[in-house]
Design an enzyme around this catalytic site. Structure first.
Site, PDB file in Angstrom:
ATOM      1  N   ASN A  92       0.807  -1.225   0.000  1.00 49.11           N
ATOM      2  CA  ASN A  92       0.000   0.000   0.000  1.00 49.11           C
ATOM      3  C   ASN A  92       0.835   1.268   0.000  1.00 49.11           C
ATOM      4  OD1 ASN A  92      -1.708  -2.057   2.104  1.00 49.11           O
ATOM      5  ND2 ASN A  92      -2.659  -1.347   0.208  1.00 49.11           N
ATOM      6  N   ARG A 122       5.018   7.349  -1.273  1.00 43.52           N
ATOM      7  CA  ARG A 122       3.716   7.913  -0.944  1.00 43.52           C
ATOM      8  C   ARG A 122       2.800   6.835  -0.362  1.00 43.52           C
ATOM      9  NH1 ARG A 122       0.977   9.492  -5.547  1.00 43.52           N
ATOM     10  NH2 ARG A 122       2.583   8.469  -6.779  1.00 43.52           N
ATOM     11  N   VAL A 123       2.104   7.196   0.660  1.00 44.39           N
ATOM     12  CA  VAL A 123       1.259   6.223   1.348  1.00 44.39           C
ATOM     13  C   VAL A 123      -0.143   6.262   0.742  1.00 44.39           C
ATOM     14  CG1 VAL A 123       0.260   5.578   3.545  1.00 44.39           C
ATOM     15  CG2 VAL A 123       2.547   6.507   3.457  1.00 44.39           C
ATOM     16  N   CYS A 124      -0.655   5.111   0.431  1.00 45.80           N
ATOM     17  CA  CYS A 124      -2.010   5.025  -0.120  1.00 45.80           C
ATOM     18  C   CYS A 124      -2.904   4.403   0.931  1.00 45.80           C
ATOM     19  CB  CYS A 124      -2.013   4.190  -1.391  1.00 45.80           C
ATOM     20  SG  CYS A 124      -3.649   3.951  -2.060  1.00 45.80           S
ATOM     21  N   ILE A 125      -3.577   5.246   1.682  1.00 46.33           N
ATOM     22  CA  ILE A 125      -4.422   4.733   2.763  1.00 46.33           C
ATOM     23  C   ILE A 125      -5.694   5.561   2.753  1.00 46.33           C
ATOM     24  CG2 ILE A 125      -3.206   6.185   4.425  1.00 46.33           C
ATOM     25  CD1 ILE A 125      -3.643   4.060   6.490  1.00 46.33           C
TER      26      ILE A 125
END
Lengths: 685, 168
Positions: free
Chosen positions: B81, B87-90
């Protein structure tokens, strides 16, 4: 290219250009010995001109750097990043502009464009800086001096250049000055916008409490400036098209401006709506409420004090009115629980009474299209299932075809419905409350909400079941079928009328259901459309969900009933279970009450009890229980059960096929034989 | 008086400094700009990221907390993720309008209720339990699904590299 981005290259460039310029001048002076001839020589020699251009460019860069140092100090990383990006676009557009004005191309022209570029970048930087005011906790006096003087300088230059462009255009006719005048006018609006922002931020910084209306002022300023800009661009476009050609180089900025103007407009409207809702819909929180709840506003993480504008949402969550307002500009939900705050409110929010009833009509109007679709899907599925079922019970089906042909007129359309199953009927939905007064059973009776398959279910049965009644009573088959059909006929209109309003509010505790529709007469088309928009979607979704639930529940109930019947018969009448045909009375009751699909109307119930009264008490209870709720879905149950359990499918098969109510008839052969006999005699009459 | 966003960020900073949750350190990169934070996250115990210390950068918008911040790991990280650039995809970092993966319900999106602390805790739990349904790093998601052992080896190597330890 930018003063900020060439720390090392800048030095080299400066040295190089200085050397070159010195060389060019020295060479010219060495050759011509005198000032004037040397100047002429330099101007006529292209290499010298290039060297001088380079020098001018370097000087411009150095000046830019100096000014930047004076007004901004060190640029932040984000600032220079943005600046480079925009600068690049600006250069591209300048080159495009050069192509339009290639006839006017001159040294002065290039110089003017360079100045324009520099001024533009300073406007942008000022904009970033002023935005930064909101972010940084430390705003020094130097910052204020810098920004204030820069803004004053920029707007003065802008005004002067606009004036200059105006007078030169007036005196000498349209030329490149038109472009510059227009560009500086745009820059002036930008400077104005920055100025207002700066003042607002400044005021905010010096206040004890956050300034409530800052966001609003900023929004209106943005809207105003956006409007001016759009107008400027449009005017410029028109002038340019008339004088020169289509100005390709303003397309991108024009598009961006229009986009941001649109956004500003939307924001303003949203904000106004939010403010309006805030003032009218949500009550102020009381002291007890504040004490009960955690008195920290979840949005700003600060304490909420009574009378400081604390609002309570319908979901009982408390927030600062201002925090809530800015959140509602983005989204109309409760930040904590995401309750859609706008949804439940329209009814109380609108004081206009006449608006309410038509609003409630909308679902009724909007529903059928969707419902028909849904029901047709279900019907198709149902048809497939039924065909499988029919194939399995081919023999009984054959027998049924015979009575269908022989039956009287009232039974006939129903039998035809059985004989031609795959045609989904065009469903009339009497949901608008129109009753069906003079009842003549149409091919597919107007059951209001019953899906087609459910509608068809009872239609399969009249023939056989009516004759079933005839055996249990001493009446002749023909009259029996007529009486049963008419009894079902009498049930249908009443049930239809009762069921149509009754369907929509089936469950208490849900949102207020749409009531019986009034007339749409006084409403205009726009009003209707507006009403339709949101209400319709909601109601469609709701109806869909409800009918799904309905079908499921009915299916379950039918299975339950059949199981019960089966067990009863097994226990009471057959010590050794042969394939048990359920009593015809059950079928009759089922058939009659099917007309009242989801709600057991009193008509339907009484009819069913009356018709089942002749049969054994145990069966009656079972069938009545089923009749009150279940029948409409019995075919769907049959579809399921045909695949899953033979136990439940058997009674259905026999319910459909077997006319006999006599419990002592055991084998299917016997049933068939009797039926044939009965119908032969019936048709003979 | 400073801006609303600034006040809230200061409040959160104070809160995080006074009551630091376990495994999280976060604060502004410099005191002059509260809108760019640095954070250190400990890898959750009992997972392949255990003992790792992962630096990340948080960039807040001007209208925080109405819009979510952006979070980006500044070290190498290999996770289904997290994009390969960190970059964090949350879902709680996505504002309700956008839906890059097309699967999130609006109930799990950003709302002002969220905070830096909650974001970082969510990221820690995301480290512990990757969601391979919505993969930002397809390679990592594939490996996590198909070859868990290899994924864990890779994660451990990463943990060692964040600690400046030589690879095993």
């Amino acid at each position: 290219m930018m003063p900020t981005t060439i720390p090392m290259g800048g030095l080299g460039l400066t040295l190089l250009s200085t050397c070159l310029t010195a060389g060019v001048i020295a060479n010219a002076y060495y050759q011509k010995k005198q000032f004037y001839p040397s100047v002429v020589y330099i101007m006529k020699s292209n290499p010298s001109i290039v060297a001088l251009y380079l020098m001018a460019f370097t000087l411009a860069l150095l000046l830019g750097k100096l000014l930047k140092k004076i007004f901004f100090g060190t640029l932040r990383a984000a600032e220079s990043e943005h600046l480079i990006e925009r600068f690049f676009y600006a250069i591209t557009e300048t080159c495009l502009a050069f192509t339009v004005f290639r006839d006017d191309f001159s040294h002065k022209f290039v110089a003017l464009f360079t100045v324009l570029l520099f001024l533009k970048s300073f406007h942008w930087l000022a904009d970033y800086r002023v935005d930064y005011m909101e972010r940084s906790p430390i705003i020094t006096r130097l910052f204020h001096i810098r920004i204030a003087s820069l803004l004053a300088l920029l707007s003065t230059i802008d005004i002067l250049l606009v004036r200059h462009a105006y007078y030169s255009t007036m005196s000498m006719g349209a030329s490149v000055q038109l472009v510059f005048g227009f560009e500086y006018a745009i820059l002036l609006t930008v400077a104005y916008n920055i100025g207002v922002k700066y003042i607002c931020h400044g005021i905010d910084l010096h206040r004890e409490n956050p300034w409530e209306n800052k966001a609003m002022y900023l929004l209106y300023t943005e809207l105003f400036v956006g409007l001016i800009k759009v107008m400027l661009y449009v005017v410029f476009l028109i002038i340019m098209v008339r004088i020169h050609t289509f100005p390709l180089f303003i397309i991108r900025p024009m598009y961006l401006t229009m986009k941001s103007f649109k956004k500003a407009l939307q924001d303003t409207l949203q904000s106004r709506l939010a403010i309006h809702n805030m003032n009218t819909l949500y009550p102020d929180a009381t002291a007890e409420e504040l004490q009960q709840a955690d008195n920290v506003c979840i949005i700003c993480r600060e304490e909420m004090i009574v009378n400081s504008g604390v609002k309570k949402l319908p979901c009982n969550h408390l927030f600062h009115a201002l925090c809530l307002r800015s959140w509602f500009q983005r989204q109309q939900t409760c930040p904590t629980c995401r309750l859609d705050v706008l949804r439940p409110t329209p009814a109380p929010a609108r004081p206009a009474a006449p608006a309410a009833p038509p609003q409630q009509q909308m679902p009724a109007q909007g529903a059928p299209a969707n419902m028909v679709e849904f029901f047709q899907q279900v019907a198709e599925h149902q048809e497939r299932a039924r065909q499988r079922l029919a194939a399995a019970a081919a023999s009984s089906r054959n027998l049924q075809a015979t009575p269908a042909g022989a039956a009287d007129q009232q039974a006939n359309p129903a039998a035809r419905g059985e004989a031609l199953p795959p045609v989904p009927p065009p469903l009339p939905f009497p949901m608008m409350g129109a009753p069906f007064p003079g009842f003549l059973p149409p091919p597919f009776p107007p059951f209001p909400i019953v899906p087609p398959h459910l509608v068809q279910q009872p239609q399969q049965q009249p023939g056989p079941s009516s004759s079933g009644t005839s055996t249990s009573t001493p009446v002749t088959p023909a009259t029996a079928s007529t009486s049963t059909a008419s009894s079902s006929a009498s049930a249908v209109p009443g049930a239809a009328a009762a069921a149509s309003p009754a369907f929509l509010p089936p469950f208490p505790g849900m949102l207020p259901p749409p009531t019986a529709p009034a007339d749409f007469g006084p409403l205009t088309l726009e009003e209707l459309v507006a009403l339709e928009g949101r209400e319709r979607r909601h109601v469609e979704a709701r109806l869909k969900a409800l009918s799904n639930i309905n079908v499921l529940v009915h299916a379950a109930l039918v299975q339950m009933t059949q199981y019960q019947q089966l067990m009863t018969r097994l226990d009471l009448e057959y010590p050794l279970p042969p394939p048990p045909p359920p009593p015809a009375a059950t079928t009759t009751a089922t058939q009659v009450t099917t007309s009242a699909p989801s709600t057991a109307t009193s008509t339907a119930t009484t009819t069913s009890t009356a018709s089942t009264a002749t049969t054994t008490p145990t069966v009656t209870t079972a069938s009545t229980a089923g009749a009150t709720d279940a029948p409409s879905a019995s075919t769907s149950a049959a579809a399921d059960s045909s695949q899953t359990s033979s136990v439940s499918s058997t009674p259905i098969n026999s319910a459909v096929s077997s006319p006999s109510s006599d419990s002592d008839v055991g084998t299917p052969e016997e049933i068939r034989r009797r039926r044939l006999e009965r119908f032969a005699s019936g048709s003979g009459n | 008086m400073a801006g609303r966003a600034l006040k809230r960020l200061m409040a959160e900073y104070k809160q995080l400094t006074l009551n630091p949750p376990e495994g999280i350190i976060a604060g502004p990169t410099n005191e002059e700009n509260f809108f760019e934070w640095e954070a250190l996250i400990m890898g959750p115990e009992g997972t392949c990221f255990e003992c790792g210390v992962f630096p990340a950068k948080l960039v807040f918008p001007t209208d925080y907390p109405l819009s979510p911040p952006k979070m980006q790991f500044t070290c190498d990280i290999f996770h289904p993720n997290i994009y390969s650039d960190g970059r964090v995809c949350i879902s709680i970092l996505h504002s309700p309008g956008e839906d890059p993966m097309g699967y999130e319900s609006s109930a799990e999106r950003w709302s002002p209720v969220q905070s830096v602390e909650k974001i970082l805790l969510s990221v820690i739990s995301m480290l512990a339990e990757p969601n391979a349904e919505s993969s930002a790093n397809v390679d990592a998601a594939k490996l996590w699904r198909d070859n868990r052992a290899q994924f864990e080896r890779q994660a451990r190597r990463l943990v060692r590299s964040t600690l400046n330890l030589p690879p095993l």
